[in-house]
Motif scaffolding. Structure first.
Motif, PDB file in Angstrom:
ATOM      1  N   HIS A   1      27.739  -6.962 -79.590  1.00 24.72           N
ATOM      2  CA  HIS A   1      26.374  -6.836 -80.093  1.00 24.72           C
ATOM      3  C   HIS A   1      25.682  -5.729 -79.292  1.00 24.72           C
ATOM      4  O   HIS A   1      26.167  -5.328 -78.244  1.00 24.72           O
ATOM      5  N   GLU A   2      24.569  -5.245 -79.813  1.00 29.12           N
ATOM      6  CA  GLU A   2      23.831  -4.217 -79.077  1.00 29.12           C
ATOM      7  C   GLU A   2      23.289  -4.825 -77.789  1.00 29.12           C
ATOM      8  O   GLU A   2      22.627  -5.855 -77.813  1.00 29.12           O
ATOM      9  N   PRO A   3      23.569  -4.199 -76.647  1.00 31.19           N
ATOM     10  CA  PRO A   3      23.197  -4.805 -75.367  1.00 31.19           C
ATOM     11  C   PRO A   3      21.760  -4.526 -74.929  1.00 31.19           C
ATOM     12  O   PRO A   3      21.500  -4.181 -73.779  1.00 31.19           O
ATOM     13  N   LYS A   4      20.809  -4.688 -75.828  1.00 35.47           N
ATOM     14  CA  LYS A   4      19.401  -4.459 -75.474  1.00 35.47           C
ATOM     15  C   LYS A   4      18.920  -5.366 -74.350  1.00 35.47           C
ATOM     16  O   LYS A   4      18.223  -4.908 -73.444  1.00 35.47           O
ATOM     17  N   PRO A   5      19.256  -6.678 -74.355  1.00 35.13           N
ATOM     18  CA  PRO A   5      18.807  -7.514 -73.228  1.00 35.13           C
ATOM     19  C   PRO A   5      19.348  -7.005 -71.889  1.00 35.13           C
ATOM     20  O   PRO A   5      18.624  -6.995 -70.887  1.00 35.13           O
ATOM     21  N   LEU A   6      20.587  -6.546 -71.873  1.00 35.58           N
ATOM     22  CA  LEU A   6      21.153  -5.994 -70.643  1.00 35.58           C
ATOM     23  C   LEU A   6      20.430  -4.707 -70.259  1.00 35.58           C
ATOM     24  O   LEU A   6      20.141  -4.491 -69.080  1.00 35.58           O
ATOM     25  N   PHE A   7      20.113  -3.872 -71.229  1.00 36.01           N
ATOM     26  CA  PHE A   7      19.365  -2.642 -70.945  1.00 36.01           C
ATOM     27  C   PHE A   7      18.045  -2.972 -70.251  1.00 36.01           C
ATOM     28  O   PHE A   7      17.709  -2.393 -69.217  1.00 36.01           O
ATOM     29  N   TYR A   8      17.284  -3.918 -70.805  1.00 42.69           N
ATOM     30  CA  TYR A   8      15.994  -4.271 -70.208  1.00 42.69           C
ATOM     31  C   TYR A   8      16.158  -4.897 -68.829  1.00 42.69           C
ATOM     32  O   TYR A   8      15.372  -4.630 -67.919  1.00 42.69           O
ATOM     33  N   GLU A   9      17.203  -5.705 -68.659  1.00 47.92           N
ATOM     34  CA  GLU A   9      17.482  -6.309 -67.355  1.00 47.92           C
ATOM     35  C   GLU A   9      17.803  -5.236 -66.322  1.00 47.92           C
ATOM     36  O   GLU A   9      17.263  -5.247 -65.210  1.00 47.92           O
TER      37      GLU A   9
END
Length: 77
Positions: free
Chosen positions: A37-45
């Motif tokens: 999946h697109e790792p947007k939560p990881l990017f923000y973290e």
């Protein structure tokens, strides 16, 4: 360029494995993550917690419905 395919890693441990791999890199290197999946939560973290993460250099592309490849560049903090 280090690459980590996290699709087979249990979701509960993915971020820890990614952070460990990122920490082991030198500034100027880029960690490539292959995810389902697109790792947007990881990017923000990473943007909030890791001073050496170059969020402006972050890139992601979708190669298939369940394959996202994201580049997490590291800079001097």
């Amino acid at each position: 360029m280090p690459e980590l395919d996290v699709r087979e890693i249990p979701p509960v441990t993915r971020h820890d494995r990614i952070h460990d791999a990122f920490d082991e890199m030198d500034a100027g290197e880029t960690l490539t993550i292959v995810n389902d999946h697109e790792p947007k939560p990881l990017f923000y973290e990473m943007a909030a917690e890791v001073p050496s993460f170059d969020e402006e250099g972050y890139e992601v592309r979708q190669n298939a419905p369940d394959e996202f490849v994201a580049a997490f560049p590291k800079v001097e903090p």
